[in-house]
Enzyme design. Sequence first.
Site, PDB file in Angstrom:
ATOM      1  N   ASP A   1       6.510   2.427  -1.849  1.00 52.20           N
ATOM      2  CA  ASP A   1       6.408   1.300  -0.909  1.00 52.20           C
ATOM      3  C   ASP A   1       6.432   1.767   0.550  1.00 52.20           C
ATOM      4  O   ASP A   1       5.738   1.208   1.400  1.00 52.20           O
ATOM      5  CB  ASP A   1       7.585   0.346  -1.174  1.00 52.20           C
TER       6      ASP A   1
ATOM      7  N   CYS B   1      16.019   3.511  13.325  1.00 50.24           N
ATOM      8  CA  CYS B   1      16.357   2.804  14.562  1.00 50.24           C
ATOM      9  C   CYS B   1      17.270   3.604  15.479  1.00 50.24           C
ATOM     10  O   CYS B   1      17.149   3.545  16.686  1.00 50.24           O
ATOM     11  CB  CYS B   1      17.020   1.482  14.211  1.00 50.24           C
TER      12      CYS B   1
ATOM     13  N   PRO C   1      12.104  -9.631   2.711  1.00 51.76           N
ATOM     14  CA  PRO C   1      11.785  -8.253   3.089  1.00 51.76           C
ATOM     15  C   PRO C   1      10.589  -8.248   4.039  1.00 51.76           C
ATOM     16  O   PRO C   1       9.884  -9.243   4.148  1.00 51.76           O
ATOM     17  CB  PRO C   1      11.405  -7.587   1.767  1.00 51.76           C
ATOM     18  N   SER C   2      10.365  -7.116   4.692  1.00 52.97           N
ATOM     19  CA  SER C   2       9.128  -6.980   5.463  1.00 52.97           C
ATOM     20  C   SER C   2       7.950  -7.064   4.503  1.00 52.97           C
ATOM     21  O   SER C   2       8.004  -6.534   3.393  1.00 52.97           O
ATOM     22  CB  SER C   2       9.112  -5.627   6.176  1.00 52.97           C
TER      23      SER C   2
ATOM     24  N   GLU D   1      20.154  -6.532  14.430  1.00 54.24           N
ATOM     25  CA  GLU D   1      20.156  -5.052  14.352  1.00 54.24           C
ATOM     26  C   GLU D   1      18.795  -4.600  14.838  1.00 54.24           C
ATOM     27  O   GLU D   1      17.815  -4.646  14.091  1.00 54.24           O
ATOM     28  CB  GLU D   1      20.377  -4.612  12.899  1.00 54.24           C
TER      29      GLU D   1
ATOM     30  N   GLY E   1      21.205  -5.093  20.110  1.00 58.67           N
ATOM     31  CA  GLY E   1      21.681  -6.010  19.083  1.00 58.67           C
ATOM     32  C   GLY E   1      22.978  -6.724  19.386  1.00 58.67           C
ATOM     33  O   GLY E   1      23.638  -6.494  20.400  1.00 58.67           O
TER      34      GLY E   1
ATOM     35  N   GLU F   1      27.102  -4.532  11.339  1.00 58.83           N
ATOM     36  CA  GLU F   1      27.020  -4.440   9.891  1.00 58.83           C
ATOM     37  C   GLU F   1      28.003  -3.361   9.452  1.00 58.83           C
ATOM     38  O   GLU F   1      28.402  -2.504  10.242  1.00 58.83           O
ATOM     39  CB  GLU F   1      25.590  -4.093   9.456  1.00 58.83           C
TER      40      GLU F   1
ATOM     41  N   ALA G   1      13.617  -5.033   7.979  1.00 63.60           N
ATOM     42  CA  ALA G   1      12.555  -4.160   8.495  1.00 63.60           C
ATOM     43  C   ALA G   1      12.015  -3.322   7.334  1.00 63.60           C
ATOM     44  O   ALA G   1      12.557  -3.355   6.229  1.00 63.60           O
ATOM     45  CB  ALA G   1      13.113  -3.246   9.588  1.00 63.60           C
ATOM     46  N   TRP G   2      10.963  -2.525   7.583  1.00 61.44           N
ATOM     47  CA  TRP G   2      10.319  -1.801   6.492  1.00 61.44           C
ATOM     48  C   TRP G   2      10.824  -0.386   6.300  1.00 61.44           C
ATOM     49  O   TRP G   2      10.391   0.320   5.397  1.00 61.44           O
ATOM     50  CB  TRP G   2       8.798  -1.770   6.675  1.00 61.44           C
ATOM     51  N   ASN G   3      11.746   0.081   7.156  1.00 58.21           N
ATOM     52  CA  ASN G   3      12.084   1.509   7.053  1.00 58.21           C
ATOM     53  C   ASN G   3      13.128   1.825   5.980  1.00 58.21           C
ATOM     54  O   ASN G   3      13.096   2.882   5.383  1.00 58.21           O
ATOM     55  CB  ASN G   3      12.502   2.060   8.421  1.00 58.21           C
TER      56      ASN G   3
ATOM     57  N   ILE H   1       0.843  -1.203   0.000  1.00 60.55           N
ATOM     58  CA  ILE H   1       0.000   0.000   0.000  1.00 60.55           C
ATOM     59  C   ILE H   1       0.879   1.254   0.000  1.00 60.55           C
ATOM     60  O   ILE H   1       1.849   1.337   0.771  1.00 60.55           O
ATOM     61  CB  ILE H   1      -0.884   0.026   1.285  1.00 60.55           C
TER      62      ILE H   1
END
Length: 487
Positions: free
Chosen positions: A93, A283, A176-177, A249, A457, A461, A150-152, A27
């Site tokens: 997205d 985050c 992916p999320s 993370e 965490g 990375e 995550a989605w961010n 969405i």
Amino acid sequence: MRAQPPASHYVDGAYVEDEAGEAFESIYPATGEAIARLHMATPALFDRALAAAKRGQAEWAAKSGAERGRILRRAAEILREKNDAISEIETLDTGKAVQETLVADAASGADCIEYFGALAADIRGSHIEFPNGFAYTRREPLGICAGIGAWNYPIQIASWKSAPALACGNAMIFKPSEVTPLTALKLAEIYTEAGVPAGVFNVLQGGGALGAMLSSHPAIDKVSVTGSVGTGAKVMGGAAETTKHVTLELGGKSPILVFADADLDAAVSGAILGNFYSTGQICSNGTRVFVERSVRQAFVEKLAERAKAIRLGDPLDPETHLGPLVSKAQYDRVLSYMELGRSQGATLACGGKAAEVAGLPNGLFVEPTIFTDVDDTMRIAREEIFGPVMCVMDFDSEDEAIRRANATDFGLAAGIYTRDLSRAHRMAARVAAGTVWVNSYNLTPVEMPFGGVKRSGIGRENGREALEHYSQVKSVYLATGPEEAPY
Ligand code: NDP
């Protein structure tokens, strides 16, 4: 549908559809419009991805590091060439303003893939001498790694996980999320176009159940997740069953300490960017801003003035600073924290409610919000909100600032604003955080390791450190003289 990919998944070097999996939609949060319709992976497709990854990994690991590096650097170039198109998909997205996605998402992914491409030829072990022999170490790939995003920052997270994994000779299955399923597929296409063999980077769509399968499946050697602390604990629990390597993370509630001698305008910029960029969905955001009492009033005035000038709007308009939150669930959650701040007695310096944006009546917009008179015990000061909500507190001494900054289970990041060099280093050593920024905030160049301490965490990375988390050391001992046996 505006961003419909050719199929839901990418397995064994090609798009794959499996309509037996549960359908879901992506969405666009600025309008509520469905931009893609996809299916979740079925167990049969999961098995297919595993078999492809096994084959692909053997072929990939047999190449020299130099060859892997060359292919990764080609992928970085292609990703840069496609930056505009991918940024638009990322904006649709996630809802993040295109002003950001054009410079911060695929672009940082390309930097990361280029960096690990450059290191791939130089992944090596060490040599250790003994009187009657020597040992050397080999740095070997782990095998099949799972990445859970995550989605961010969807394509950035997919790149931050896959680039070091592939540089070391592993294969990856990336999930992916389900909130932002699209750009990982573009990355998979690009890896194939650059020459990464089929099966080395696969994308499967799914929710928590697929994440749990990736975490616990015995054929997967490592799992790296970016997500909340609760999810990280579940992933670690799943990985424990087969003693997998893990990188976690996770979330944060990071402090920014502003001392009276700081460049206040710079500190205000740090607090603004470190709370409102990506509509606050970062985050490492410095959501607890501790300001030395003598400059607090001046700081808050500057802050509120700057926050009021932030332009909310159509994320596809290059003039827009802030887009909507990513999903209705996140919108409801952030609004509930704004309400909680008010009901627990904090003072609103600005914002505090849903925002109206002309022409986008269904957009999930909220106002950039600053609370003052915040007590450390309030939930808005203790819990990760993951939206544009800043808490400002005051302090009187270094000891007090550090004690309060560290009084949290999180430990992802911290910021220190001061012109006193000795104090900056003293504070950097004392603050419990994986990353400390002095007189800046939220800069994450790929050369610098990034990750959390305490519940934020495990593992790192980026930087050379990431290579250690995607490889394992084998020691080989070789005798050059006679070995004595005691019996
Ligand atoms: P979630 O923890 O909800 O989800 C993260 C990922 O894990 C998603 O792909 C999710 O799938 C998946 N997942 C959900 N349940 C499970 C499970 N039981 N086992 C395995 N995987 C599972 O985080 P969000 O996506 O909401 O992202 C926000 C969080 O991520 C914040 O806490 C933020 O601080 C953190 N984050 C940390 C970063 C870091 O580098 N330290 C960077 C960015 C974000 P699905 O979404 O499909 O349900």
